[in-house]
Design a protein around this motif. Sequence first.
Motif, PDB file in Angstrom:
ATOM      1  N   ARG A 294     -19.164  32.051  25.814  1.00 22.86           N
ATOM      2  CA  ARG A 294     -19.794  30.915  25.124  1.00 22.86           C
ATOM      3  C   ARG A 294     -21.232  31.243  24.747  1.00 22.86           C
ATOM      4  O   ARG A 294     -21.674  30.938  23.641  1.00 22.86           O
ATOM      5  N   GLU A 295     -21.956  31.846  25.668  1.00 20.80           N
ATOM      6  CA  GLU A 295     -23.354  32.162  25.397  1.00 20.80           C
ATOM      7  C   GLU A 295     -23.481  33.232  24.316  1.00 20.80           C
ATOM      8  O   GLU A 295     -24.412  33.191  23.511  1.00 20.80           O
ATOM      9  N   ALA A 296     -22.553  34.181  24.303  1.00 17.51           N
ATOM     10  CA  ALA A 296     -22.583  35.216  23.266  1.00 17.51           C
ATOM     11  C   ALA A 296     -22.138  34.646  21.921  1.00 17.51           C
ATOM     12  O   ALA A 296     -22.613  35.082  20.858  1.00 17.51           O
ATOM     13  N   PHE A 297     -21.240  33.664  21.966  1.00 14.03           N
ATOM     14  CA  PHE A 297     -20.719  33.071  20.729  1.00 14.03           C
ATOM     15  C   PHE A 297     -21.775  32.214  20.038  1.00 14.03           C
ATOM     16  O   PHE A 297     -21.808  32.133  18.800  1.00 14.03           O
ATOM     17  N   SER A 298     -22.639  31.589  20.814  1.00 10.56           N
ATOM     18  CA  SER A 298     -23.626  30.670  20.244  1.00 10.56           C
ATOM     19  C   SER A 298     -24.495  31.309  19.161  1.00 10.56           C
ATOM     20  O   SER A 298     -24.581  30.780  18.043  1.00 10.56           O
ATOM     21  N   PRO A 299     -25.155  32.462  19.412  1.00 14.45           N
ATOM     22  CA  PRO A 299     -25.956  33.054  18.331  1.00 14.45           C
ATOM     23  C   PRO A 299     -25.120  33.580  17.182  1.00 14.45           C
ATOM     24  O   PRO A 299     -25.566  33.590  16.032  1.00 14.45           O
ATOM     25  N   VAL A 300     -23.886  34.015  17.478  1.00 15.62           N
ATOM     26  CA  VAL A 300     -22.992  34.477  16.406  1.00 15.62           C
ATOM     27  C   VAL A 300     -22.671  33.321  15.467  1.00 15.62           C
ATOM     28  O   VAL A 300     -22.694  33.470  14.239  1.00 15.62           O
ATOM     29  N   ARG A 301     -22.390  32.172  16.045  1.00 18.27           N
ATOM     30  CA  ARG A 301     -22.075  30.986  15.234  1.00 18.27           C
ATOM     31  C   ARG A 301     -23.282  30.528  14.429  1.00 18.27           C
ATOM     32  O   ARG A 301     -23.156  30.212  13.238  1.00 18.27           O
ATOM     33  N   VAL A 302     -24.457  30.495  15.065  1.00 19.20           N
ATOM     34  CA  VAL A 302     -25.677  30.093  14.371  1.00 19.20           C
ATOM     35  C   VAL A 302     -25.964  31.036  13.207  1.00 19.20           C
ATOM     36  O   VAL A 302     -26.309  30.607  12.102  1.00 19.20           O
ATOM     37  N   SER A 303     -25.810  32.335  13.453  1.00 19.11           N
ATOM     38  CA  SER A 303     -26.055  33.325  12.403  1.00 19.11           C
ATOM     39  C   SER A 303     -25.078  33.137  11.243  1.00 19.11           C
ATOM     40  O   SER A 303     -25.470  33.219  10.074  1.00 19.11           O
ATOM     41  N   TYR A 304     -23.808  32.872  11.574  1.00 22.29           N
ATOM     42  CA  TYR A 304     -22.805  32.680  10.518  1.00 22.29           C
ATOM     43  C   TYR A 304     -23.144  31.468   9.656  1.00 22.29           C
ATOM     44  O   TYR A 304     -23.139  31.546   8.423  1.00 22.29           O
ATOM     45  N   ILE A 305     -23.448  30.334  10.305  1.00 29.39           N
ATOM     46  CA  ILE A 305     -23.755  29.127   9.544  1.00 29.39           C
ATOM     47  C   ILE A 305     -24.998  29.339   8.688  1.00 29.39           C
ATOM     48  O   ILE A 305     -25.041  28.945   7.511  1.00 29.39           O
ATOM     49  N   SER A 306     -26.022  29.972   9.259  1.00 27.79           N
ATOM     50  CA  SER A 306     -27.258  30.221   8.512  1.00 27.79           C
ATOM     51  C   SER A 306     -27.004  31.074   7.278  1.00 27.79           C
ATOM     52  O   SER A 306     -27.678  30.918   6.251  1.00 27.79           O
ATOM     53  N   SER A 307     -26.028  31.987   7.371  1.00 28.84           N
ATOM     54  CA  SER A 307     -25.742  32.893   6.251  1.00 28.84           C
ATOM     55  C   SER A 307     -25.048  32.202   5.090  1.00 28.84           C
ATOM     56  O   SER A 307     -24.949  32.771   3.993  1.00 28.84           O
ATOM     57  N   LEU A 308     -24.562  30.972   5.310  1.00 26.13           N
ATOM     58  CA  LEU A 308     -23.784  30.296   4.268  1.00 26.13           C
ATOM     59  C   LEU A 308     -24.627  29.972   3.034  1.00 26.13           C
ATOM     60  O   LEU A 308     -24.087  29.859   1.930  1.00 26.13           O
ATOM     61  N   ASP A 309     -25.939  29.811   3.210  1.00 21.22           N
ATOM     62  CA  ASP A 309     -26.793  29.545   2.047  1.00 21.22           C
ATOM     63  C   ASP A 309     -26.794  30.730   1.084  1.00 21.22           C
ATOM     64  O   ASP A 309     -27.058  30.561  -0.109  1.00 21.22           O
ATOM     65  N   ASP A 310     -26.511  31.923   1.612  1.00 23.57           N
ATOM     66  CA  ASP A 310     -26.449  33.118   0.762  1.00 23.57           C
ATOM     67  C   ASP A 310     -25.023  33.437   0.341  1.00 23.57           C
ATOM     68  O   ASP A 310     -24.787  34.448  -0.328  1.00 23.57           O
ATOM     69  N   SER A 311     -24.073  32.597   0.758  1.00 21.74           N
ATOM     70  CA  SER A 311     -22.657  32.819   0.422  1.00 21.74           C
ATOM     71  C   SER A 311     -22.053  31.518  -0.101  1.00 21.74           C
ATOM     72  O   SER A 311     -21.232  30.882   0.576  1.00 21.74           O
ATOM     73  N   PRO A 312     -22.456  31.090  -1.297  1.00 20.70           N
ATOM     74  CA  PRO A 312     -21.980  29.797  -1.809  1.00 20.70           C
ATOM     75  C   PRO A 312     -20.463  29.716  -1.940  1.00 20.70           C
ATOM     76  O   PRO A 312     -19.880  28.632  -1.771  1.00 20.70           O
ATOM     77  N   GLU A 313     -19.813  30.847  -2.228  1.00 18.98           N
ATOM     78  CA  GLU A 313     -18.353  30.823  -2.354  1.00 18.98           C
ATOM     79  C   GLU A 313     -17.695  30.552  -1.004  1.00 18.98           C
ATOM     80  O   GLU A 313     -16.756  29.759  -0.899  1.00 18.98           O
ATOM     81  N   GLU A 314     -18.199  31.215   0.042  1.00 16.74           N
ATOM     82  CA  GLU A 314     -17.692  30.988   1.398  1.00 16.74           C
ATOM     83  C   GLU A 314     -17.928  29.534   1.807  1.00 16.74           C
ATOM     84  O   GLU A 314     -17.050  28.882   2.386  1.00 16.74           O
ATOM     85  N   LEU A 315     -19.104  29.018   1.508  1.00 14.25           N
ATOM     86  CA  LEU A 315     -19.442  27.641   1.845  1.00 14.25           C
ATOM     87  C   LEU A 315     -18.495  26.660   1.154  1.00 14.25           C
ATOM     88  O   LEU A 315     -17.965  25.729   1.784  1.00 14.25           O
ATOM     89  N   ALA A 316     -18.267  26.862  -0.138  1.00 12.47           N
ATOM     90  CA  ALA A 316     -17.421  25.942  -0.896  1.00 12.47           C
ATOM     91  C   ALA A 316     -15.967  26.017  -0.462  1.00 12.47           C
ATOM     92  O   ALA A 316     -15.270  25.001  -0.413  1.00 12.47           O
ATOM     93  N   THR A 317     -15.511  27.231  -0.107  1.00 11.45           N
ATOM     94  CA  THR A 317     -14.107  27.422   0.255  1.00 11.45           C
ATOM     95  C   THR A 317     -13.791  26.869   1.636  1.00 11.45           C
ATOM     96  O   THR A 317     -12.801  26.150   1.824  1.00 11.45           O
ATOM     97  N   ARG A 318     -14.626  27.202   2.599  1.00 14.68           N
ATOM     98  CA  ARG A 318     -14.331  26.826   3.988  1.00 14.68           C
ATOM     99  C   ARG A 318     -14.868  25.441   4.359  1.00 14.68           C
ATOM    100  O   ARG A 318     -14.335  24.799   5.275  1.00 14.68           O
ATOM    101  N   PHE A 319     -15.925  25.000   3.685  1.00 20.36           N
ATOM    102  CA  PHE A 319     -16.574  23.748   4.071  1.00 20.36           C
ATOM    103  C   PHE A 319     -16.699  22.812   2.873  1.00 20.36           C
ATOM    104  O   PHE A 319     -17.808  22.469   2.445  1.00 20.36           O
ATOM    105  N   PRO A 320     -15.583  22.403   2.312  1.00 18.00           N
ATOM    106  CA  PRO A 320     -15.630  21.530   1.135  1.00 18.00           C
ATOM    107  C   PRO A 320     -16.387  20.243   1.443  1.00 18.00           C
ATOM    108  O   PRO A 320     -16.238  19.639   2.506  1.00 18.00           O
TER     109      PRO A 320
END
Length: 234
Positions: free
Chosen positions: A107-133
Amino acid sequence: MPPRKKTAAPGWQVVPGAQAVMDKAVPLAMRARESREYAPVAQVVLEAVLLFADPQGRPDLRRSGHAAKSWMSDLLDEAGFKAPPMSPKDVREHVANGRKSFAQSIREAFSPVRVSYISSLDDSPEELATRFPGLSSAAEVFEYYKIIPKAQREVRIDRYNRRTSLQRLGALLSDDEPTIAPADGPDVIHALHRLATALTPALFDGADAKGKDQLRQEISATRAALLALEQALS
């Protein structure tokens, strides 16, 4: 009429791609038992939860759904955190404690991985639109999942620092004429800021007129002192 039996939720195995991710995760988890390197496992856990959907059809990033929970439970089983049948009580307790500790490390290792992934969505508009309509930015994703944009370790450090600052402030206020060392100056300002922003008018509803007048005088004097500090730091 007899009560209708609840239908069991379908297992994670029916989710396309979930078994392949499990096959990738198991050797990493077994390796992490020895190496204590949990980040590679956490990265694969992210791959898994992106496959599982929450009730709104978006990825189960909080890992709160049945599929995500049972996938993780099966991963722990496969990694060796499952006592053999008919094991003595002490063996079961030992395995259970190891399982709990390992799951917490994941869980502790997953937390920064998840935060990093979500933060990266601003640079991945296609990923954002596809996975998070319906969500248009990383900030909206953080808000939707009620996830703090910090890893668990950062949050714990922030809380520790806040407690330490407030304890120092309390120790200083115990003196009639507190003397603040230069090294403590920033902590005192941080603590004052946190306390001041937590104050609301409702806290003083019970004060009488004389008490409120005294408080206004102290607030005015405090404001003047802080304004002088602000000017000195400019």
